[in-house]
Design a protein around this motif. Sequence first.
Motif, short mmCIF file in Angstrom:
data_model
loop_
_atom_site.label_atom_id
_atom_site.label_comp_id
_atom_site.label_asym_id
_atom_site.label_seq_id
_atom_site.Cartn_x
_atom_site.Cartn_y
_atom_site.Cartn_z
N VAL A 176 -44.49 -49.47 3.15
CA VAL A 176 -45.33 -48.48 3.80
C VAL A 176 -46.36 -49.25 4.60
O VAL A 176 -46.98 -50.19 4.09
CB VAL A 176 -46.02 -47.58 2.74
CG1 VAL A 176 -47.24 -46.92 3.32
CG2 VAL A 176 -45.05 -46.53 2.23
N TYR A 216 -51.40 -44.32 0.39
CA TYR A 216 -50.22 -43.71 1.02
C TYR A 216 -48.99 -43.89 0.12
O TYR A 216 -48.24 -42.95 -0.13
CB TYR A 216 -49.94 -44.37 2.38
CG TYR A 216 -50.53 -43.67 3.59
CD1 TYR A 216 -51.91 -43.59 3.78
CD2 TYR A 216 -49.71 -43.11 4.56
CE1 TYR A 216 -52.44 -42.97 4.91
CE2 TYR A 216 -50.23 -42.49 5.70
CZ TYR A 216 -51.60 -42.42 5.87
OH TYR A 216 -52.12 -41.81 6.98
N GLN A 275 -48.80 -41.73 -2.97
CA GLN A 275 -48.49 -40.32 -2.73
C GLN A 275 -47.03 -40.13 -2.33
O GLN A 275 -46.40 -39.13 -2.71
CB GLN A 275 -49.45 -39.75 -1.69
CG GLN A 275 -50.86 -39.77 -2.25
CD GLN A 275 -51.88 -39.09 -1.38
OE1 GLN A 275 -51.53 -38.22 -0.59
NE2 GLN A 275 -53.13 -39.48 -1.52
N VAL A 276 -46.48 -41.06 -1.59
CA VAL A 276 -45.05 -41.00 -1.25
C VAL A 276 -44.23 -41.09 -2.55
O VAL A 276 -43.30 -40.32 -2.78
CB VAL A 276 -44.65 -42.14 -0.28
CG1 VAL A 276 -43.14 -42.22 -0.12
CG2 VAL A 276 -45.32 -41.95 1.08
N ASP A 328 -44.45 -37.86 -4.60
CA ASP A 328 -43.66 -36.75 -4.07
C ASP A 328 -42.16 -36.98 -4.26
O ASP A 328 -41.41 -36.04 -4.48
CB ASP A 328 -44.01 -36.50 -2.60
CG ASP A 328 -45.42 -35.92 -2.48
OD1 ASP A 328 -45.98 -35.50 -3.53
OD2 ASP A 328 -45.97 -35.88 -1.37
#
Length: 337
Positions: free
Chosen positions: A114, A123, A126-127, A130
């Motif tokens: 990322v 980031y 959170q990726v 999810d």
Amino acid sequence: MSSAELSVFIRAVGVRTPERKLTNAELSKMVDTSDEWIQTRSGIRERRIAGPGENPSDLGAHAAAQALERAGLTPADVDLLIVATMTPDVPFPSTACLLQAKLGLRRDIPCFDVSAACSGFVYALQVARDMMRSGAYRRALVVGAEKLSSVVDWSDRTTCVLFGDGAGAAVLETTAERGVGLLGNLLGADGNNAELLHCAAGGSAAPATADSLREGRHYLRMNGKEVFRHAVRVMAESCERVLAQCGVTSAEVAWFIPHQANIRILEAVASQLNVGMERFPSNLSRYGNTSAASIPLALEEAWKDGKIKHGDLILIVAFGAGLTWGATLLRWHEPSR
Ligand code: COA
């Protein structure tokens, strides 16, 4: 139970920092600066510098191995790997793939990087969350690993005093328990301000040439004053928005773990949130700004120091080049408790 109800929590954290320390006194022999100036303006006393064989994939692999060991897990237990870095070992393949090989992770798992600079760890968290909530992945490794010393212009006193190298890793796991782990989150970006903190050459738009090297366009450049202004506003706003999203007040948060950019940025954010600095753990003085590694480094230190307890609400918040930003509220969860 439907997979949409799964929670994702940080089961363990690990770190790796290079041995080599670069002090302000040493820096003041390299550029026109002083220990007093650096400490007053940034809060930094020293930073770590990676040597040969200490690339982000190496530092990250060590940090990840420590996190796995603390979780009582082995590389075979990992279902997903995400590496956040702005200083990948090489343009391609990803640092995640290099780290996968070094750590001996399985081949039937996704491994990718990322790119969100200093916000990268938030980031990536959170990726990962999810992807995991769908139930497809039970355990993930999220790693922030940087070798900023490789992109810093060591003759530019306005930037070289601020950055350092290191890596931190978190093992994420799903649980059916509700209200634990990563609760609320927010991510944002503003590419219109990309030039405030950037590297002009070395990518496909401007491949490295003899001219670009001579002109130092492959180095990190920053408008420090503007970045400072944006950082304070966006980090404070992000905290407020995530707290509102979760119906939590700042008084209920045990620990704020911000990206470690500059102690004055942290003080300004704490003041805007009306929170005392004793709830903003900082290791800036020893590591400087390690970009995507800074939050897991600070989180691990607060955990190792015994500050973080089962059930604590923790708000992590980051800001970086892009511009990018992100915040995550989590409830620390120790399943054995
Ligand atoms: N040593 C001594 N003097 C220095 C210096 C250094 N390392 N770096 C800059 N200076 C000088 C400047 O040249 C300037 O001199 P001048 O007044 O003669 O022009 C003076 O110090 C003040 O510089 P200024 O840029 O106004 O300082 P500042 O208070 O804004 O602090 C930063 C500079 C970089 C520390 C600060 O702007 C900052 O932290 N910005 C955010 C950076 C950051 O966190 N980036 C990453 C975000 S993820």
